[in-house]
Design a protein around this motif. Structure first.
Motif, PDB file in Angstrom:
ATOM      1  N   LYS A   8      13.872  39.967 -16.284  1.00 28.50           N
ATOM      2  CA  LYS A   8      14.107  40.799 -15.100  1.00 28.50           C
ATOM      3  C   LYS A   8      12.935  40.549 -14.154  1.00 28.50           C
ATOM      4  O   LYS A   8      11.817  40.991 -14.415  1.00 28.50           O
ATOM      5  N   LEU A  10      10.968  40.884 -10.699  1.00 31.42           N
ATOM      6  CA  LEU A  10      10.769  41.763  -9.546  1.00 31.42           C
ATOM      7  C   LEU A  10       9.933  41.029  -8.500  1.00 31.42           C
ATOM      8  O   LEU A  10       8.803  40.628  -8.769  1.00 31.42           O
ATOM      9  N   LYS A  28      14.015  34.268  -4.552  1.00 32.05           N
ATOM     10  CA  LYS A  28      15.113  34.886  -5.301  1.00 32.05           C
ATOM     11  C   LYS A  28      16.277  33.912  -5.464  1.00 32.05           C
ATOM     12  O   LYS A  28      16.834  33.769  -6.568  1.00 32.05           O
ATOM     13  N   ASP A  38      19.156  38.388 -12.952  1.00 32.53           N
ATOM     14  CA  ASP A  38      18.594  39.724 -12.716  1.00 32.53           C
ATOM     15  C   ASP A  38      17.275  39.601 -11.950  1.00 32.53           C
ATOM     16  O   ASP A  38      16.188  39.656 -12.527  1.00 32.53           O
ATOM     17  N   LYS A  40      15.269  41.033  -8.433  1.00 34.79           N
ATOM     18  CA  LYS A  40      15.320  42.136  -7.473  1.00 34.79           C
ATOM     19  C   LYS A  40      14.229  41.988  -6.419  1.00 34.79           C
ATOM     20  O   LYS A  40      13.056  41.804  -6.751  1.00 34.79           O
ATOM     21  N   TYR A  42      12.021  43.871  -3.594  1.00 35.29           N
ATOM     22  CA  TYR A  42      11.614  45.283  -3.545  1.00 35.29           C
ATOM     23  C   TYR A  42      10.452  45.492  -2.587  1.00 35.29           C
ATOM     24  O   TYR A  42       9.441  44.789  -2.632  1.00 35.29           O
ATOM     25  N   ILE A 102       9.524  51.811  -9.633  1.00 37.03           N
ATOM     26  CA  ILE A 102      10.342  50.639  -9.947  1.00 37.03           C
ATOM     27  C   ILE A 102      10.030  50.099 -11.339  1.00 37.03           C
ATOM     28  O   ILE A 102      10.925  49.621 -12.045  1.00 37.03           O
ATOM     29  N   CYS A 103       8.778  50.188 -11.756  1.00 40.16           N
ATOM     30  CA  CYS A 103       8.420  49.692 -13.090  1.00 40.16           C
ATOM     31  C   CYS A 103       9.007  50.579 -14.184  1.00 40.16           C
ATOM     32  O   CYS A 103       9.407  50.084 -15.247  1.00 40.16           O
ATOM     33  N   GLU A 105      11.828  52.452 -13.816  1.00 43.73           N
ATOM     34  CA  GLU A 105      13.288  52.439 -13.767  1.00 43.73           C
ATOM     35  C   GLU A 105      13.881  51.047 -13.997  1.00 43.73           C
ATOM     36  O   GLU A 105      14.845  50.890 -14.742  1.00 43.73           O
ATOM     37  N   TYR A 106      13.316  50.048 -13.354  1.00 43.45           N
ATOM     38  CA  TYR A 106      13.868  48.688 -13.449  1.00 43.45           C
ATOM     39  C   TYR A 106      13.354  47.951 -14.684  1.00 43.45           C
ATOM     40  O   TYR A 106      14.026  47.094 -15.243  1.00 43.45           O
ATOM     41  N   LYS A 107      12.132  48.305 -15.105  1.00 45.02           N
ATOM     42  CA  LYS A 107      11.486  47.688 -16.268  1.00 45.02           C
ATOM     43  C   LYS A 107      11.438  46.159 -16.157  1.00 45.02           C
ATOM     44  O   LYS A 107      12.014  45.430 -16.982  1.00 45.02           O
ATOM     45  N   PRO A 108      10.753  45.653 -15.126  1.00 41.54           N
ATOM     46  CA  PRO A 108      10.687  44.195 -14.950  1.00 41.54           C
ATOM     47  C   PRO A 108       9.902  43.526 -16.073  1.00 41.54           C
ATOM     48  O   PRO A 108       8.967  44.108 -16.632  1.00 41.54           O
TER      49      PRO A 108
END
Length: 382
Positions: A8, A10, A28, A38, A40, A42, A102-103, A105-108
């Motif tokens: 993932k 970010l 990206k 995946d 994102k 941000y 973001i870290c 919730e998204y857990k990159p």
């Protein structure tokens, strides 16, 4: 299949000019092309702070385009240790909440940061959640201290010159990775002549006449109105296209001004468009600002470029690089833009000589290599 395909990723950017977002989007797209779905983009400031959003967006545009002296002072300040620390602390205040959110919730599994301002917040999250981080330096030749000071992340820069500059300023060679100017891969594949002719016809241009394109990126081209006034009175027979981006005031003024000249030459005024690639392919000459993204686009398509404006201090090294390699001309005032356009249009030998320099320059698409190398950085550093 790549064993890390489930990562993932970010990508951090800020709305300080369209160049940063353009670079983030290019990264990206390349990660996705390589099979990493995946990914994102941000902005850790704008959604959470009205003041931060104003400073990074409108404030940046006012300082950089309307009051360049202020921007020069800000940029020069970032070259000192005190100014660098102040910039990072301001960035920490505005981006800390957004980065934590973001870290959580998204857990990159990996962070790619394309802006120096939020680096302290990125550093905190990298340490807290043990996330590898790569910094992509978007100042391509003489990056200021704010990019490398206060952390130990790996640095991905846009030129060998930037790599040497970083080493000269004490950055360990193991942290430095040098490539070419970043640009989307499609710019290395020019349109065919029949495609260009069809596009020009659909836009109302004559494919048999030269097209001069004015483009400065998403925020428009500073001095566009003054340059336009000079070009439209030229006696040379050429068509003119202007991309104003988000500069609505310039778009409205040029739209009105063009009415008086529409019988003498074909003129098209654009706002924010998705056809920059097609317009640049169609252009005989491009008039640009000294941003690295638009320079890279012109260079990839081998288009003679006239640099008509720049951010004081920050983009001066870009001008020096273009002129040193004889890839274009610097025209610091509108009258020089008109003079150079007329020279290149009336002198095929001079135009062909410039085109040959562009073709001979070894400008390769290193975006796939950069993206691949970023994915190999697994050191959790801060």
């Amino acid at each position: 299949m790549n064993k890390n395909i489930n990562e993932k990723i970010l990508i951090i950017y800020l709305p300080t000019g369209s160049g940063h977002l353009s670079n983030a989007k290019a990264l990206k797209a390349e990660f996705v092309r390589q099979g990493y779905s995946d990914v994102k983009l941000y902005d850790p400031i704008s959604p959470f702070s009205a003041l931060g959003k104003f400073l990074m967006g409108t404030g940046y545009m006012i300082a950089s385009q309307k009051i360049p002296m202020i921007w020069n002072l800000i940029y020069r300040g970032d070259e000192s240790r005190l100014g660098c620390c102040l910039t990072h602390l301001i960035g920490l205040v505005f981006s800390f909440y957004g980065m934590l959110k973001i870290c959580r919730e998204y857990k990159p599994t990996r962070i790619v940061c394309t802006h120096a301002i939020p680096v302290y917040a990125v550093k905190y999250c990298a340490k807290k959640y043990r996330i590898p981080v790569s910094i992509v330096i978007t100042d391509p030749f003489d990056p200021p201290r704010v990019w490398w000071d206060g952390h130990t992340f790996d640095l991905f820069c846009y030129s060998k010159e930037a790599g040497h500059w970083l080493e000269q300023h004490g950055v360990p060679a193991r942290r430095i990775h040098a490539y070419n100017l970043l640009v989307q891969g499609k710019y290395f594949t020019p349109m065919k002549q029949d495609q260009i002719a069809a596009f020009m016809f659909n836009e109302g241009f004559d494919p048999e006449k030269p097209l001069v394109l004015m483009v400065g990126g998403g925020d428009g081209l500073p001095k566009a109105i003054k340059i336009f006034r000079r070009l439209v009175i030229s006696k040379k027979d050429f068509q003119l296209a202007v991309i104003c981006g988000r500069d609505i005031d310039t778009y409205n003024i040029l739209t009105l001004l063009s009415i008086a000249y529409e019988k003498k030459r074909t003129i098209r005024i654009y706002g924010f468009v998705s056809t920059v690639y097609e317009l640049m392919n169609s252009a005989h000459i491009v008039i640009i600002k000294a941003g690295p993204s638009v320079i890279a686009e012109a260079l990839a398509l081998k288009k003679p470029m006239l640099i008509a404006s720049s951010l004081p201090g920050q983009e001066w090294p870009n001008i020096h690089w273009v002129t040193k390699h004889q890839l274009g001309f610097y025209c610091y005032k509108p009258s020089l833009v008109k003079k150079r356009v007329e020279e290149l249009l009336q002198d095929p030998i001079k135009y062909d000589r410039l085109k040959q320099k562009l073709k001979q320059y070894d400008f390769k698409n290193t975006l796939p290599t950069m993206a691949g190398d970023i994915l190999t950085i697994n050191r959790v550093m801060h």
